[in-house]
Design an enzyme around this catalytic site. Structure first.
Site, short mmCIF file in Angstrom:
data_model
loop_
_atom_site.label_atom_id
_atom_site.label_comp_id
_atom_site.label_asym_id
_atom_site.label_seq_id
_atom_site.Cartn_x
_atom_site.Cartn_y
_atom_site.Cartn_z
N ASP A 8 8.03 -9.55 5.29
CA ASP A 8 10.08 -9.76 4.77
C ASP A 8 10.27 -11.29 5.64
O ASP A 8 10.52 -11.86 5.62
CB ASP A 8 10.83 -8.82 5.20
CG ASP A 8 10.78 -8.13 4.00
OD1 ASP A 8 10.78 -8.77 3.04
OD2 ASP A 8 10.28 -6.29 4.24
N HIS A 19 -1.76 12.95 -7.29
CA HIS A 19 -3.82 14.00 -6.54
C HIS A 19 -4.37 12.45 -6.64
O HIS A 19 -5.66 13.03 -5.50
CB HIS A 19 -3.39 14.71 -7.88
CG HIS A 19 -5.21 15.97 -6.82
ND1 HIS A 19 -4.27 16.46 -6.30
CD2 HIS A 19 -5.90 15.91 -7.86
CE1 HIS A 19 -5.53 16.81 -6.03
NE2 HIS A 19 -6.53 17.14 -6.77
N CYS A 65 4.06 -4.28 12.83
CA CYS A 65 4.08 -3.81 11.86
C CYS A 65 3.10 -4.54 10.15
O CYS A 65 2.93 -3.79 9.21
CB CYS A 65 4.37 -2.15 11.26
SG CYS A 65 6.73 -3.52 10.85
N GLU A 74 12.67 -7.96 11.20
CA GLU A 74 11.96 -9.01 9.30
C GLU A 74 12.62 -9.78 8.79
O GLU A 74 12.78 -10.47 8.05
CB GLU A 74 11.53 -7.82 8.73
CG GLU A 74 12.95 -6.60 8.28
CD GLU A 74 11.86 -5.55 7.44
OE1 GLU A 74 10.95 -5.30 6.52
OE2 GLU A 74 12.17 -4.31 7.46
C1 PEP Z 1 6.81 -6.15 7.06
O1 PEP Z 1 7.94 -6.43 5.81
O2 PEP Z 1 6.77 -6.65 7.15
C2 PEP Z 1 6.78 -4.51 6.44
C3 PEP Z 1 6.37 -3.93 7.51
O3 PEP Z 1 7.77 -3.66 6.11
P1 PEP Z 1 7.28 -3.94 4.36
O4 PEP Z 1 5.48 -4.61 3.93
O5 PEP Z 1 7.26 -2.43 3.22
O6 PEP Z 1 8.40 -4.05 3.92
MG MG Z 2 9.24 -5.02 4.97
#
Ligand code: PEP
Ligand code: MG
Length: 571
Positions: free
Chosen positions: A456, A191, A503, A432
């Site tokens: 990753d 929370h 991402c 990844e």
């Molecule tokens: C990544 O591996 O770049 C990714 C976005 O996933 P996470 O950081 O959640 O492993």
């Molecule tokens: Mg990842």
């Protein structure tokens, strides 16, 4: 001498203020009543009426200040308090027939209720148990006449430091003067974390070691990004804070206008700038920073920090909330990615010597079809409320992608069997693992989109564990091998006409972003606060300039020369 305590940052930002210790003494209900039963009864009725009025007031205030979701908690408390059958009547009976004090009767009845809810092993019921405990405290206070620490009207800015903060604490909080939150108990979805992100103030949870320090009244710096609380900062620390704060504020003012613009290069080539989020509430922050979508919604938040698995309904509500907050903009939800450094207490996963190379993400969910299909059903149902896309993590080859897609079709068939329509959604995958990047031309035939996860990808390409301090200097997106894999993935996606996003954290790296666009990555997803800066940067460059930077980086023989190139590049 200052003292810095380390916790976990759950809401970004930086503040310096006096610490206000928020402590709640343990309430003790006397076993033996001090008064005859009629007076104990009258005491209970009066306390219940006062608590009812107070909850009604909280409900109104929360609806105004924080929105419907926060207000619902007080509505739930009100409903529970007014439940004659399982609350009021058993308490009256215990006072009348067993001769208990009003306080004891309240305590016993709410403890019984909380235990009952807990024994049902269901996530919604666990929340009801927490409601019962919170309500017990409030009623006990009213019965015993013990006032609470008043944090509703403060005359100065404070950092609230507490063991734990529950909804009935934070709703009373003077939000004009509480500039930071720090607690011992809580996680990313606690929370405290949610309320801090909603209010846009820094928060740190998991802080310990402050109990004997008499921190109340001391000056402190709270860093919600680094996860630290520095008590009695030195003059240098205070000066560094002031500099950092000033810089951030100035930079934010300059960037504000870039929150509202669409993202494109100087010659008008669109590049989608999206947000990475970890909870549905963060979708609001994402839109406030001008995100054009959510490029990664890490669904782990629903599964971690708890002992039970979330059911279909709870997940559906969370995904729907994120979609509604994004109002039609795309939301890529990644299916459960636990294992590695992310623990899942609800499942007894095996201990492994090399967890990052082990039972992680898609490898685990494919082996837990019930868990996986529950999530997929929730996602398919939520898809009716916006532009939802599903993304599978840690795909190493076509076999896994196909198996995951088969699960999705099974989940769809289950819904159809229940008479619930489930429309089509786009299904993509994270790139990844180097194997996926090398096979991108094949995988692009079977995926609707790619999103490159550099966090990753770097660790698997360079054999450098992502969180290992001993090898931290080897962990970099600037290694030419990583850049080549990114470029190969984007090229394969373009050849097969599927979108390629990124991402991983590298997407928000201003030194790299133009080259990524030049390589063909056309959606960059990052922490929402980085969006305006990257947008301004890209608006100053043409696509040809971005491509030039990409070509130059891809020619470099080693990481140092890549670093020199990106550091030397001028906008
Ligand atoms: C990544 O591996 O770049 C990714 C976005 O996933 P996470 O950081 O959640 O492993
Ligand atoms: Mg990842």
């Amino acid at each position: 001498m200052s003292l810095t305590l380390q916790g976990r940052g759950v809401s970004d930002g930086l503040c310096m203020a006096e610490v206000l210790l928020f402590s709640k003494e343990k309430l003790c209900a006397p076993d033996v009543p001090a008064r005859p039963p009629e007076e104990e009864l009258a005491c209970f009725e009066a306390a219940a009426a006062r608590t009812r009025d107070r909850l009604q007031r909280f409900y109104n205030e929360a609806s105004e200040k924080l929105g419907g979701k926060e207000a619902e908690i007080f509505d739930a408390h009100l409903t529970m308090l007014q439940d004659e059958y399982s609350v009021a009547e058993p308490i009256r009976q215990a006072i009348r027939e067993e001769g208990l004090s009003a306080a004891k009767a309240v305590e016993r009845q709410f403890d019984t209720l909380a235990e009952l809810f807990e024994s049902l092993n269901d996530e919604l019921m666990a929340a009801r148990a927490a409601d019962a405990r919170d309500l017990k405290e409030q009623l006990l206070r009213a019965v015993l006449g013990v006032p609470e620490q008043d944090i509703s009207r403060l005359d100065r800015n404070v950092i609230l430091l507490a063991e734990e903060l529950v909804p009935s604490d934070t709703v009373k909080m003077d939000t004009g003067h509480v500039v930071g939150l720090a607690t011992h108990i809580g996680g990313i979805t606690s929370h405290t974390a949610i309320i801090a992100r909603t209010l846009g103030i820094p928060a740190v949870v998991g802080l310990s070691g402050w109990e004997g320090l008499e921190a109340g009244g001391k000056r402190a710096i709270l860093d919600g990004t680094a996860g630290t609380l520095t008590l009695e900062p030195t003059a240098e620390e205070a000066a560094a804070f002031a500099r950092k704060k000033k810089q951030t504020e100035q930079a934010e003012r300059e960037l504000a206008e870039y929150r509202r613009r669409p993202s494109a290069t100087r010659d008008g080539v669109p590049v989608e700038l999206c947000a990475n989020i970890g909870t549905p509430e963060e979708a609001k922050t994402a839109t406030s920073f001008g995100a054009e979508g959510v490029g990664l919604f890490r669904s782990e938040f629903l599964f971690m920090d708890r002992d039970t698995l979330p059911g279909e309904e709870e997940q559906f509500a969370a995904y729907r909330q994120a979609l509604e907050a994004m109002a039609g903009k795309p939301v890529i939800v990644r299916t459960l990615d636990v294992g590695g450094d992310k623990k899942l207490p609800a499942l007894d996963l095996p201990r492994e010597d090399n967890p990052f190379l082990g039972y992680r993400a898609i490898r685990m969910t494919l082996k837990h079809p019930e868990l996986f299909r529950t999530q997929l059903r929730a996602l398919l149902r939520a898809a009716a409320y916006g532009d939802l896309r599903i993304m599978f993590p840690m795909i190493s080859g076509a076999r896994e992608l196909r198996a995951a897609k088969t699960m999705l079709e099974q989940a769809r068939a289950e819904l159809t069997g229940r008479g619930v329509p489930a429309g089509r959604v786009r299904v993509g995958m994270m790139v990844e693992i180097p194997a996926a990047a090398l096979m991108a031309d094949q995988l692009a035939r079977e995926a609707d989109f790619f999103s490159i996860g550099t966090n990753d990808l770097i660790q698997y390409t360079l054999a450098v564990e992502r969180g290992n301090e001993n090898v931290a200097e080897l962990y970099t997106p600037y290694h030419p091998a990583v850049l080549r894999l990114i470029a190969a993935t984007a090229r394969a996606a373009a050849e097969h006409h599927i979108p390629c996003g990124m991402c991983g954290e590298a997407a928000g790296d201003a030194k790299l972003a133009p080259a990524l666009v030049g390589m063909g990555v056309r959606e960059l997803s990052m922490s929402p606060r980085l969006i305006p800066r990257i947008r301004r940067l890209l608006s100053c460059l043409t696509l040809a300039e971005c491509e030039g930077r990409a070509r130059k980086l891809l020619e470099q023989p080693d990481e140092e020369s890549v670093r020199r190139c990106v550091e030397g590049a001028q906008v």
